[in-house]
Structure formats: C-alpha cells, structure tokens
Design a protein around this motif. Structure first.
Motif: not given
Lengths: 276, 397
Positions: A54, A68-69, A89, A242, A274, B58-60, B71, B75, B187, B190-194
C-alpha cells in the motif's frame, strides 16, 4: 545488510562450533552456503515486498494500487507521475469546503490564475457577474446566459453552435456529441431563470474568476472572468465538485477559449482532479 | 505482478548454485545440488504464491473476510453488524398480570423464538403492547402483522390467551454486512477525500446506515417526474438517493423507515450523537429519497444453440443480463471514479454480455436490442440521478 547476508549469517549461526567445523572462506562449503543464501533471499524479497503493497513510493505492483485508488493505468504517464497521483489522493487531508481549500486545489492543479471568493448575503450579482457564467453543481448543469435574470427553462437539445454548452456539446474539429468526456448527463443542460430571494440564497454561492474585488463590507464589487482552454472545463468542474460543500453552488466565471494545440486529456503536472 | 512458475524457481535455484560453485563439483555432488535446488526452488515458488495471496488481502479490491474487516477498520469503516428484528405484539389479559422478562415466545411461521426486553405489568382486562426481539439476526426474524406468537409458559393468572398477535416491526432485521457491501464502502473511503460536508461526506454518512447499500448525493431538488431536468433547484438544497440491500428489498428500494433512519445517520454522528458539520444547513432542504428502478426489456433474437441446452442457455443469459444491469449506477462527477464508471446502457455492452454466454454453449445469436419502459428500441441509454435498471429478458426466434 542485504537479505543474502542475513540469511547466510543465520545459516552459519546454526553450524556446530569448534575447530573441527572450521569454515574456509571462499571454500566449497562457504560457496554452497552463499548459493543457498542467494536462493532463499528470493523468497525473502517476496515477503519483504508485502510491507509495501500500500506504499505508493515502493509498491512493486503499481497497477494493483492504482486500481485500488480508482486510477486507470495511463501509458502516457511516467512511473513517477503514476506514483505521484496515488500519493496526491492517499495523503490528501480532508478538505474544509472553504473557498481557500478550493482555490489551493485549483492552484495545485495548475490553474493559478483563478481565485475563489465566497458570496455575501445580500449580493445581487447581476451587475458584476460574467455574462456567461455557469453554475457548478452535480447531477445537472445550470448556466446563466446573461446575469441572473435571463433564461427560459429550456432544455438544450440542439447546440446553437460548436461551442454551445450542454450535453450536445461538440468539440472543435469534431461533430460528435461528447457527453462522456464532458461529464454531462443526457438530460441536457438547463438554462434557468434564477428566481431566488437574494437575501436567502446568494450567500450559498461562491465565485470562481480571475479577479474578484470586494468592498469594505465584504460585498463583491467586480468580477473579472478568467480565460481558460475549454478542454479543462471538466477538470475544473470536477475539482470544485469534489471539494465544495454539497449545499453550495459555484459560479464559474470563465471564458472558455479554443484549444491551445494539445489534445484532450493533457493535464498539468500529470495530476488529475481525482487526486486533489 | 508476475509470479514465476515452480520450474522457473527451480531453474533460478540451479543457476544460483552453479554460479556460486563455478560448476566444478563432482558428479555425485551435482546430483545432490539438483535435489537441493528443487527443494529450495519449490519452497520459493510456494512463498511467491503465499506472498501474492497475502498482498491481495491488504488491498480492498481483493481482500475478504477478516482481512477485509481489519482493512476497513484502518479507514474507520466498521462492518455493519447483524441486527435481530424487534417486533411489537398485542397481548390481551383478563386479569392483572406481570409478564416477566424471561417469558419466551415462539412463532409457528418461522419456528423462531422471540424474547422480551423487559418485564411488563398490566392491569386487568384489555389489550397491551409488548416488544420482542427475534432469536436470530436477519430479515427472517420479521413477521407479518397478525402473526401468532405463542408462549409455553404463560403467567398463571393470565387467562386463556397464551398467544400474542404481532402488530408491527419496530426495528428491521439485517444480516451482517457482506464482503461486497463492505468493500464498496471501503473503496469509497479510499478513493475520495471527505471534509467540509462535500459529496464524499454525505455518501459516507448515509452508507453507515444499516441496510443501506449505496447513497448517491446531489446538489438540488429531484424533479417530480423522474428523469426530468432539475429545474426547480435552489442553493442550499441537497438530495440523497438511497439504495437498500437486496435482503431489505429485492429491488434495492428504500421505504419510509429506512429513509428516516438514513436521514438520522446523515444528520448525526451515531457514535457521538453530535450533529454533522453541515455548515448551517437545515433539514428543510435535505431530501432523502429512494432510488427507482426503470424496467428495461431486452430482446434476444435468433438464439441458436443445441436444442438440449437452450433452456439452460436462456436461463444463463437472463441471469447474466440481470447481473450486468444491476451493476450499473449513475456516475456522479466529483465523487465516482472513471475506472469503475458504468452508467450508460448500450446495445454493444449488453450484446457482449450475451455473446459471452452463448459462446460458452457453442452457439450464436442474431441480435440483441433493448426497450426502455415500453417505449421504442434504444441503442444507448444514460442513467439519470437516482435511477437503477431492472431487466426483463425476452427471446424472439
């Protein structure tokens, strides 16, 4: 100490001690232990790599971490750029939804000529807003054609010209609708006459432009639209979407110019919205 | 990541031995070294496989079970626990009576036991409401109104009625969150930023609700007619579409109770009870609504496979189209990521799904077309906010 050295030291530590078992350096037995250490070191490397699955800087299977991202492996990017966008990210701190947060993100993406200013409660923007400002909201698209009071609730189904906004937008040099690339919905963009009560709703609008001046009370007195290549329209909208609080609207005061010679998809510094 | 084969590992081990020992060993020792190389090489091959397996954990995207749970915790995403249904039942008594907490009820409908949460003391005469919790978690613990609950140990002075009639569901039962549901939420995280009450925040808050599978947040007000433009939106308004798990509703629709619960989860941090930082917004402009399903009729023309397998082939095609269509969701710019985008139904995409099944049967198919909600045939259909599709498959010879 390399993996091979660690393993060889471990092997030698298990040998019986004493003069009868003296290991001759560079002798056959020593070479045999070297070979065994080399072989076992391969497996050691595999296990060692697990620690970096990771880690964007050191991961061996970069493509898996990209997925994954949520990134597509772009062959046009260098490995360093691919790692960089994951880091952008992964290590992004939670935004605060403020104008400053959005402006910083736009600057980081290379749009350093943009400023973001939050509205004030009694602002009537008709006299200052860019005549073709568009609102940044998700799920649908609003455009102010001229100030806040012109519009006809029409759904744009046929582009007026090549550069008309909306889902039937065409790009210069091509006649095909480009719904996917511009992130629109098939519903069409809506030209909306704004009927808000200025004292109730304008404070929920923030403005994006090249220059925005405010008076001593914080009211906006002038907005100078920025001029940006139209191919960046989707990227800029995405950055704002975003980060902005869900209940706010962004007023995008940008004059979209013709492409400057590079193709769609080019993005400054290899960073996509992104990752911001 | 490329994984060397067992043979490659053995070859590599032989090479390591030969290069270190300079190939000047007598023949019988060479045989020994071959055996040693095979043992060590095979050991390395197994280690490679184990390493790859652990790296997936270890990967979602690829983790499962406890590894996915761990995992998720990293988060702040906790697997939603199973919920035992809480029912209310009406019970009549002629005499003043106390129903002790230890009274056990049983349903003949599902064979499940139900337990009281407290002692009940009732005066003589009349009907009273009691609450009972199902024995096992999940929707199976829910009962239709009017179902009988029987207790084997009625209080001695309770009169002739050891039965109670269920009269409502106070809290719906839910299974433990599945790997796929949990993966989706991890995911998202992981893939977004709040932060700042943005799109990602609203999705995260809503998806913490039990029985909520997916939340699609939008700025503005959804139109009265699904699919129409959002003309009447004004700043301040937010709409969050809620898709339930299929155990809650087979089509993922959300009822009033679930929408109310989701609204509560959006507004309040359930751990602390604090209001989410919505920057001064009020509930008046927050609309939490269910997703809706648009029926799509798929017509498969000229399916040509072996007569003995045509029914099985049709069943597989129907299932494949249904799975494909149910995986589609509207794309939200600024929240969803392009790599997983799947929001436009096209003849090409659905034909590919059908072709894969037909090829497995060694057959062929003439044409696949689709019709949206009883209209004309379409070649492309982009989904609107809050929309999901539902497949109806027909076969035309």
């Amino acid at each position: 100490m390399s993996a091979k050295d660690i393993i060889k030291a471990s092997l030698l530590a298990h040998l019986p001690e004493g003069a009868i078992r003296q290991l001759v350096e560079e002798g056959d037995e020593d070479k045999l232990y070297d070979a065994i250490s080399d072989i076992v070191a391969e497996g050691y490397t595999v296990v060692n790599n697990l620690g970096y699955v990771r880690d964007p800087d050191n991961v061996a299977d970069l493509e898996a971490l990209e997925r994954e991202y949520g990134f597509i492996s772009d062959p046009n990017l260098t490995e360093e750029e691919r790692r960089k966008r994951i880091k952008a990210l992964k290590y992004a701190r939670a935004g605060s939804g403020t104008a400053e947060t959005m402006q910083n993100a736009l600057h980081l993406a290379g749009f350093t000529n943009l400023v973001v200013v939050e509205g004030r409660q009694t602002l009537d923007p008709d006299s200052v807003i860019y005549s073709e400002a568009e609102y940044v909201v998700n799920g649908f698209e609003y455009f102010l054609i001229s100030g806040y009071d012109i519009g006809c609730n029409e759904t744009v189904t046929t582009p007026v010209n090549d550069y008309d906004y909306g889902c039937n937008e065409t790009v210069p040099g091509g006649a095909l609708p480009n719904i996917y690339n511009f992130g629109c919905l098939s519903l069409g963009a809506v030209r909306q006459s704004v009927i808000w009560d200025p004292t109730t709703h304008w404070h929920l609008v923030f403005y994006v432009a090249e220059e925005i001046t405010v008076d001593g009370t914080g009211l906006i007195t002038s907005i100078t639209p920025a001029t940006i290549d139209r191919y960046y329209r989707k990227f800029i909208r995405e950055i704002i979407l975003r980060l902005k609080p869900l209940h706010t609207w962004g007023s995008l005061n940008i004059a979209w110019s013709d492409p400057a010679g590079y193709g769609f998809g080019y993005f400054p510094f290899g960073i996509t919205p992104h990752g911001l | 990541m490329s994984i060397p084969t067992a043979q490659e590992c053995v070859d590599s081990a032989i090479a390591a031995l030969e290069s270190n020992l300079l190939q000047d060993v007598p023949l019988y020792e060479k045989s020994f070294l071959r055996v040693l190389a095979v043992v060590l090489g095979m050991n390395n091959a197994e280690l490679y496989r184990f390493g790859v397996k652990r790296s997936k954990m270890v990967l979602a995207l690829t983790a499962s079970g406890d590894d996915l749970t761990i995992l998720g915790r990293e988060y702040g995403i906790v697997r939603k626990p199973a919920v035992k249904a809480l029912l209310q039942a009406t019970w009549g008594t002629a005499a003043a009576v106390t129903l002790p907490k230890t009274t056990v009820w049983k349903s003949e409908d599902n064979g499940m036991y139900y337990f009281q949460l407290q002692d009940y003391t009732f005066p003589a005469g009349g009907s009273y409401i009691i609450q009972v919790r199902a024995e096992f978690p999940g929707p199976d613990g829910e009962l239709e109104n009017g179902s009988f609950l029987v207790t084997g140990s009625p209080p001695p002075n309770s009169g002739p009625a050891p039965t109670a009639l269920t009269s409502g569901i106070v809290e719906r039962g839910a299974d433990e969150e599945t790997d796929e549901e949990l993966r989706l939420r991890i995911l998202d995280e992981i893939q977004t930023v709040g932060g700042g009450s943005n799109l990602a925040d609203y999705r995260t808050w809503a998806q913490r609700t039990p029985n909520v599978l997916r939340a699609d947040p939008y700025t503005g007000t959804a139109p009265a007619v699904a699919g129409d433009p959002w003309n009447d939106s004004i700043p301040g308004e937010r709409t969050v579409f809620i898709e339930s798990t299929t155990t809650y509703h087979p089509d993922g629709l959300a009822d009033g109770a679930l929408l109310a619960l989701a609204t509560d989860y959006i507004n309040y941090d359930q751990e602390t009870g604090e209001r989410q930082p919505c920057l001064g917004s009020t509930d008046d402009t927050l609309y939490v609504v269910s997703i809706y399903r648009t029926p799509v009729t798929f017509r498969v023309h000229g399916l040509d496979v072996d007569a003995a397998s045509i029914l099985a082939c049709q069943a597989d095609i129907t299932e494949a189209i249904d799975t494909f269509v149910r995986s589609m969701r509207p794309f939200i710019l600024g929240l969803d990521v392009e790599v997983f985008r799947n929001d436009t139904l096209t003849v090409t995409s659905v034909s590919r799904v059908v072709q894969r099944v037909v090829q497995a049967y060694g057959g062929s198919v003439g044409l696949v077309e689709f019709i949206i909600s009883g209209g004309a045939t379409s070649t492309s259909y982009p989904m609107a906010p809050g929309e999901r599709l539902k497949a109806i498959v027909e076969y035309v010879s």
